[in-house]
Design an enzyme around this catalytic site. Sequence first.
Site, short mmCIF file in Angstrom:
data_model
loop_
_atom_site.label_atom_id
_atom_site.label_comp_id
_atom_site.label_asym_id
_atom_site.label_seq_id
_atom_site.Cartn_x
_atom_site.Cartn_y
_atom_site.Cartn_z
N TYR A 1 -7.01 2.37 5.98
CA TYR A 1 -6.15 1.25 5.58
C TYR A 1 -6.07 0.10 6.58
CZ TYR A 1 -3.16 4.54 8.09
OH TYR A 1 -2.67 5.43 8.99
N GLU B 1 0.85 -1.19 0.00
CA GLU B 1 0.00 0.00 0.00
C GLU B 1 0.88 1.23 0.00
OE1 GLU B 1 -2.22 -0.17 3.62
OE2 GLU B 1 -3.07 -2.11 3.10
N ASP C 1 1.08 10.34 3.98
CA ASP C 1 1.79 11.18 4.94
C ASP C 1 0.86 12.24 5.52
OD1 ASP C 1 3.84 12.08 6.43
OD2 ASP C 1 4.89 13.08 4.80
N CYS D 1 10.46 44.39 13.89
CA CYS D 1 10.82 45.80 13.93
C CYS D 1 9.60 46.57 14.43
CB CYS D 1 11.22 46.26 12.52
SG CYS D 1 11.25 48.05 12.36
N CYS E 1 8.73 52.31 8.72
CA CYS E 1 9.67 51.37 8.11
C CYS E 1 9.15 51.00 6.71
CB CYS E 1 9.77 50.16 9.04
SG CYS E 1 10.79 48.83 8.42
N CYS F 1 16.87 46.70 12.51
CA CYS F 1 16.07 46.43 11.31
C CYS F 1 16.91 46.68 10.06
CB CYS F 1 14.84 47.33 11.31
SG CYS F 1 13.89 47.17 9.79
N CYS G 1 15.18 49.93 8.29
CA CYS G 1 15.11 51.29 8.85
C CYS G 1 16.06 51.50 10.02
CB CYS G 1 13.67 51.61 9.27
SG CYS G 1 13.15 50.72 10.75
N LYS H 1 10.43 3.59 3.55
CA LYS H 1 10.31 5.04 3.37
C LYS H 1 11.11 5.49 2.16
CE LYS H 1 9.57 7.53 6.89
NZ LYS H 1 8.70 8.18 7.82
N LYS I 1 2.11 4.63 1.66
CA LYS I 1 2.16 5.15 3.02
C LYS I 1 1.79 6.63 2.92
CE LYS I 1 5.00 5.08 7.16
NZ LYS I 1 4.65 6.38 7.67
#
Length: 670
Positions: free
Chosen positions: A224, A112, A116, A423, A429, A405, A408, A311, A114
């Site tokens: 499943y 089957e 996720d 910021c 800004c 920042c 600015c 996997k 798998k």
Amino acid sequence: MQNIKQHIETLRAEIESHNRNYYDLFQPRISDYEFDQKLKELEELEKEYPQFADANSPTQRVGSDVSEKFAQIEHQYPMLSLANTYSEGEIMEFYNRTTKALLGEEFEIVCELKYDGTSISLIYENGLLTQAITRGDGTRGDDVTANVRTIRSIPLKLTGSDYPAKFEIRGEILMPWSAFNQLNEERSANEESLFANPRNAAAGTLKTLDPQVVANRKLDSYLYYLLGENLLADTHFANLQAARDWGFKISDATKVCHVLEEVIEFINYWDKERHNLPVATDGIVLKVNSLRQQRSIGMTAKSPRWAIAYKFQAESAETRLLSVEFSVGRTGVITPVANLEPVLLSGTIVKRASLYNEDAIEEFDLHIGDLCSVEKGGEIIPKITRVNREMRLPDSIKVRFVENCPACGTKLERPEGEAAHFCPNHLGCAPQIKGGIELFISRKAMNINVGSESIAQFYDAGLIKNSADLYDLTADDLLKLDRWQKKSVDKFLESVEQSKQVAYERVLYALGIPGVGETGAKKLAKIFHTLDDLMQASLEQLVGVDEVGAVIAQNIHNYFSNKENRQILLRLKKHGLQMALDESALAQQSDKLAGQTIVISGVFTHHSRDEYKAMIEQNSGKNAVSISKNTTFVLAGENMGPEKLKKAEKLGIKIMNEEEFLNMIFIDYA
Ligand code: IVH
């Protein structure tokens, strides 16, 4: 010896921290493969040095996703996980072990996909769904029945009559790629943290407290595994086929194999083909078909011995870190992004990767020039999963999070308990101002017909500093700018004028209050029918609104407490923007189909095709001509084209008839 003990403890702490990232924060920092390798290493060390054993070691339990928000329910049968393998050799070992355990008796293996997502256990009594429980710690899980009831592919009532009076069916709840991408686009527009992959998005969604939010997120499912005293058949495969007839979604990609070669063929085929599926998969599951044989092989405390997962390797590549860039978003959040030496990864050239925040940078102890592994799981932009410290260049410079920042120069702030820096200079800004205006004009907000380059152009020319300034722009102002001619100016001004008719809830969204997305704005508008009402709302009243938590309530409060914001709002009001709910309009329009792409096919009886097309648009859906994996459903009348039907079936796309569609649009209206 002391070293080994220390190493074991470090590994345990690392694994615990990854478990927390995975199960609680839904933000894994390393790949499943690396996680498994670490766990394996710890298991081996604990076996070799039993004097360091610890009942609380992560090897002794499966990670837990139990949360306090839901009632906990004990599983009648423990919810186990699967042993993972990564190579043909390990599959061959599984085959040999099985042959041995069955004393040479012949056996079949069901292969089957798998899936996720996040696992779920559904309990049916007399054909009705009675309970849906998450895996939790394997012994007890969260009762998420109300949320699961909103998932369309999970039958609330079974069809047929030959199902057992009581049984349990387990499977995976998934968020299809299309829904995942759309959700992240929305979250990105609202500067909310993005889900790293569809698995986290599905798990996070299932754990929200509002079933309406779950319903809007378009989750799907594959089942499943059946459990119960009186199952019909004595093979796993036959039971799954019966479950399909009762209305469950069972994968077609399931095959009974008799020899190892068939299993390998299945794996190789799906390793490539899985990229065309509408949902994420991360491997193959092999299960002994006969239930009698399964019982005779048995299980360990953690996983059945009669099944194993193979996997797929997440594709990764190694490349060097050239620099780290810090960008400022609309709400002032600073995002670090890695610039990489270009490298080919699953067919595309990767030059950038996300670095999340300061903690992630520190965890890798990142230095410029480091050799990094990048991976593209289901993520939008690739992420760095490992830094090869042995290959570090001498004298390389450690990456430090910026203190000021980058746009600015204001000193950055990192609120206690939060991972992000921001910021605080919201009104001064440049990227924050431009970003705010871009959100304001966007299609789902004020829908002003102008691009972000033009916003930058207006800003740079000193014509606009906030959204209210847009309404003061004149033809003379614009004609002085490069690339602006009478025709484009007229079109723009017309669109500014039209925006004054945009409904109040969209104006609210357009303000860009951090955390107030489209849905949040609608919910606020339903309770506070005018902007004045909302401005006067107390924190307590705000927290009472669906989707508004303490943080968002505080954001709303802060926004309206700011004098400059209040001046902007006053000007917007004077310009004639809608500042109150138009209740009659709200009753006809909806966003029921927002983000959904619908294909119409066939001949209809209740309405014409054009009427259906208009209905889809009125409910914020999108009409498309041909079926693809992005199609949400097909609205089918009589004589739907056979090619379309075949394609829809192949892609697993839902086909809806006229009545179902009309019910969906009109029930619960307003
Ligand atoms: S069977 C006792 N079949 O993988 C057997 N699991 O790593 C129980 N999963 O917890 C699981 N696709 O969430 C099985 N076709 C499949 C699966 C599958 C995905 C998930 C499931 C399980 C995890 C184990």
